[in-house]
Design a protein around this motif. Structure first.
Motif, PDB file in Angstrom:
ATOM      1  N   SER A   1      14.841  18.530  43.100  1.00 29.54           N
ATOM      2  CA  SER A   1      13.884  19.629  43.205  1.00 29.54           C
ATOM      3  C   SER A   1      14.488  20.672  44.120  1.00 29.54           C
TER       4      SER A   1
ATOM      5  N   MET B   1       6.998   7.804  34.462  1.00 31.66           N
ATOM      6  CA  MET B   1       7.461   6.894  35.499  1.00 31.66           C
ATOM      7  C   MET B   1       6.875   7.330  36.819  1.00 31.66           C
TER       8      MET B   1
ATOM      9  N   ILE C   1       7.126  11.259  37.358  1.00 37.15           N
ATOM     10  CA  ILE C   1       7.949  11.900  36.335  1.00 37.15           C
ATOM     11  C   ILE C   1       7.261  11.707  34.999  1.00 37.15           C
TER      12      ILE C   1
ATOM     13  N   MET D   1      16.442  12.850  40.155  1.00 34.66           N
ATOM     14  CA  MET D   1      15.993  14.219  39.982  1.00 34.66           C
ATOM     15  C   MET D   1      16.301  15.028  41.220  1.00 34.66           C
TER      16      MET D   1
ATOM     17  N   LEU E   1      17.217  16.366  35.961  1.00 34.70           N
ATOM     18  CA  LEU E   1      16.392  15.168  35.782  1.00 34.70           C
ATOM     19  C   LEU E   1      17.104  14.324  34.744  1.00 34.70           C
TER      20      LEU E   1
ATOM     21  N   TYR F   1       6.805   9.361  43.830  1.00 40.90           N
ATOM     22  CA  TYR F   1       7.273  10.345  42.852  1.00 40.90           C
ATOM     23  C   TYR F   1       6.517  10.136  41.549  1.00 40.90           C
TER      24      TYR F   1
ATOM     25  N   ILE G   1      13.079  22.176  38.829  1.00 42.05           N
ATOM     26  CA  ILE G   1      13.723  20.878  38.748  1.00 42.05           C
ATOM     27  C   ILE G   1      15.117  21.154  38.199  1.00 42.05           C
TER      28      ILE G   1
ATOM     29  N   ASP H   1       6.222  16.567  34.326  1.00 44.18           N
ATOM     30  CA  ASP H   1       6.102  16.361  35.761  1.00 44.18           C
ATOM     31  C   ASP H   1       7.426  15.854  36.322  1.00 44.18           C
ATOM     32  N   ALA H   2       7.795  16.397  37.431  1.00 48.83           N
ATOM     33  CA  ALA H   2       8.914  15.862  38.206  1.00 48.83           C
ATOM     34  C   ALA H   2       8.628  16.315  39.617  1.00 48.83           C
ATOM     35  N   VAL H   3       8.027  15.430  40.379  1.00 46.73           N
ATOM     36  CA  VAL H   3       7.472  15.862  41.653  1.00 46.73           C
ATOM     37  C   VAL H   3       7.574  14.716  42.657  1.00 46.73           C
TER      38      VAL H   3
END
Lengths: 379, 379, 379
Positions: free
Chosen positions: A35, C63, C76, A33, A59, C74, A56, C98-100
């Motif tokens: 950011s 994940m 996801i 991914m 991904l 992380y 994002i 979520d992707a953080v």
């Protein structure tokens, strides 16, 4: 084997691995991914924010492997973000990026059937996870031929110690969104030549000399794509056209690496006898007919620390046929990258100055500044 | 246990398997994809290409397993291609195909709650990964009742050595796209009868006699679906209607297998008191009221080599109510399949001739030829 | 560590786990789904079905893990159902939830960069997989600030034995759909205070006292969100507005647990100087300006059997500025939940009575009854 998006990455690139009972299949599962936070100024001398790109950007899930026999390999890649789906241009959620089967006759001759990248310009074939700037260049964005469904062949002979790569494809010409195509197909060919031998770890297809090449390495490439009567403004990409256009794209590129230094250049040119598509209501769409050059120079400060400095100069010029709609654009960009785990985990800081019509004065209409912060994380 | 899309496949069908600590859950992860190239001629005597279907037809991820106790199993299937999403008809990206929970009271009585296939015609319930032609028949495409959210029950008693299967469902009637439904639900029932005993390896739900049945096996099935006031032209599928229609679909089918030979037939008929839906602006939509028969005959040349020859004859006839919009269509199709790893990895080559109004002359309007090449790959 | 959707769940929450060679990465893969059937009556005294909500409400893959170092974690999460995609409001398939990326400076100070939940009201931050009713309350639905892309910081000091949590975020203000934002950002802050010490197993962020707290535990929280010039009716959620609005949302909440009893309350209020957005054609859109309170009380009948009874009272009241469009609404709801494997596998049965304008007579316009059956299954 590096990831070059033209064959499955099933060696030396370990994500989550699984081998079936009695070795009848193998799968390597990975994700990554990006950011991103990007600021763009209102103009060359007004530093107010014109906009923030804050999202994002990518991904992706990826599965590579083989089934039945290692000769029969596959590559699947799914993209889930809005940007990955090519949704804003096509109004269709194109989640599937790669879904392709390879048959490997020998180590240096294999064919592919399915959807993956066309053998176009080097920076496009290069994975977006192996870039030294946050995004590919404007030259690539304007002229690249992206992905397509079709049949591809890859042949890599050697003349003495000099590797050659030949690649060819016949594909639909309308990109990932197409279900059905007319008989106006796309034909693509590309040749590469590495006079000083192979790069360490297939370094001709990732950016930055992270391997610190002990001896100079260089690769030259060139190719041509003939997209017969496509229905999208960029061929495999872009908005739909109501009347088809035939696009002819040529590309020449080179990459050089030595002791932490990397230099790459690519020239691209798109021709079209008539770049305009007019529908029955008289509304006009066009393809970007013209040319461009991108150059990048970088140095890895120290192999262990993983800091890299890079500069980029990009130039695109519309053909006079479309000057009423498009202007010459140049971008100067600087990048600082910290690689933690090569391209799998990196922090990127880029800053650019963009000019229009070759005029560098900050007061000129259309000029602007920008800065990007991006984290790439993947396995 | 074969994949029959009516219960999770958690035995003898090994993808990537994982069992939780202390066996509190089990998951079997699989994927499969179909790469297709299909040519269709302009007409019966002009072999120019009317179009090429060139695409990843299907790309699916599947997770089956149980949680807490093997009595409580689940099946999840996601489809990522444009065709898988039923997007062109609904304008909604329907990625979820199956998401269903089973409670297995006994081995031969279980209930389901969630979204999966309805117990309709045999070829539809059969997984698209277990077909001997690249696509299901036109009869199936025209009349099948697809997937739906609801409650289903499955009961499989035995009378002596004769297995019976009874299946029933109450569901929304509007298919995968529905979030909310009115009180016009769909009611489906189906019964099956296997007078010569069970097929080897549940072969009544995959095509082609890959198991080379030592003794003749046959299954008969029949069922009925009453879809009360649906808002889509095909009930669970098709375009939206502005005024609801009530659809009554009956289906009868049989499959026979013996020493490499397989024969299957299915008859389907859709009734509707009034097949037309007229909205306030006076625009008319309709459901395909009518009937059809599909027959397939195949022979596996040699059990070890995995080559199969198959023929198919398909016929659909619209009811006279809709003759102004639809014509009788027949398709004769020949197929050659090479199975490498049964249905998981196969190469398919199909060729067809389609006629309209029962007229076989090549010059007749609407007739055409076609050929399909498809690779199916999965684990 | 429980799932609180503000940091990755990489401890005590075991799905499919995988650690890379030489421990350079860790991944914990999970999924969950909710199958729902909900009946709503036509009115307070006509029990005919106004509609059935019958669908897979949620289907999520998740994940969590770390890469390079456990300090760099992380999270996801992908959502695949129509409801998960926020598609009906935005017309964009927003699959990424979520992707953080988190950087954990210490155990009690970490920062996040990417897209995840904002530190808003407690019930929203609580995972939808940890609820004791089938859905969050109407107060939450009306006022919550959802997810956003941006930078967040989390700090958890202790004063003696009293844990404190401070959370802050700067984000785009337009939610998951945004690619690009103007300079009207969103600023969010929240503080929490647990005077009786930490809940067992982070029980302040899941509903119901499944842990049977031996000593009373309570948490208080409050926060504020200033969403400068958002272009959506709910800030991060809702329909697009043609003219931007500035939203000010405050929230106060508390949760108490002791020996199977749990009580929680939250108050939310949204202010806007002018709640109306008028476009050039004169069409008017508005934000829900007003306030609401939600209270829930529950008791786990017996820790081992896993049965829980719960009651909920929800009240929302529009500000007089928008009384022409919205009415006061109250909902009384009862719930019976059977937990098989805590919140991972549960059966939920809810029933509610909804009233308008504070009038409880069944004959009053807008009042209705409803009942929900839901199964949640996940790993």
């Amino acid at each position: 084997q590096r990831q070059r998006d033209e064959r499955p990455t099933i060696e030396n690139f370990k994500g989550i691995q699984y081998t079936g009972d009695d070795s009848t299949f193998y799968i390597n599962f990975r994700f990554r991914m990006q950011s991103r936070l990007k600021y763009t100024s209102l103009s060359g001398n007004d530093f107010g924010a014109e906009s923030f790109e804050a999202r994002i950007r990518r991904l992706r899930l990826r599965m590579d492997g083989y089934i039945y026999t290692p000769k029969l390999s596959y590559s699947i890649q799914l993209g889930f973000t809005r940007g990955d789906q090519d949704y804003d241009d096509t109004d269709v959620p194109n989640i599937v990026r790669d879904a392709v089967i390879f048959y490997n006759f020998t180590d240096n001759f294999y064919v592919a059937f399915g959807q993956n990248k066309l053998p176009g310009n080097r920076q496009r074939v290069n994975s977006s996870g192996e870039l030294q700037f946050a995004e590919r260049s404007l030259v690539n964005a304007t002229f690249n031929i992206d992905r397509d469904f079709g049949i591809k062949a890859y042949y890599s002979p050697k003349i003495g110690d000099v590797p050659l790569h030949f690649k060819a494809a016949i594909s639909t010409g309308e990109g990932r969104v197409a279900n059905v195509t007319d008989d106006g197909l796309a034909y693509t060919g590309r040749a590469e030549f590495l006079p000083l031998g192979e790069f360490t770890n297939e370094g001709d297809y990732y950016e930055g000399d992270l391997e610190y090449e002990e001896t100079p390495k260089v690769a030259f490439g060139g190719g041509y794509s003939f997209n017969d009567r496509t229905t999208r403004s960029g061929g495999q990409t872009g908005k739909y056209l109501t009347a088809p256009l035939t696009l002819k794209t040529s590309f020449y590129d080179a990459i050089f690496k030595y002791r932490g230094w990397a230099y790459q250049i690519e020239y691209m040119k798109r021709g079209a006898d008539n770049p305009f598509s007019t529908d029955k209501e008289g509304e006009v769409a066009y393809t970007f007919k013209g040319q461009g050059v991108n150059q990048q120079l970088s140095y890895v400060l120290n192999k262990d620390s993983g800091y890299e400095l890079a500069g980029r100069y990009t130039w695109i010029k519309p053909h006079q046929d479309i000057r009423a709609f498009e202007r010459q654009t140049e971008i100067v960009e600087l990048g600082l990258t910290k690689y933690f785990r090569a391209h799998r985990l990196k922090l990127q800081l880029n800053t650019h100055y963009q000019t229009k019509d070759g005029v560098y004065q900050t007061g000129y209409d259309g000029n602007n500044w920008g800065a990007t912060f991006q984290i790439e994380l993947g396995i």
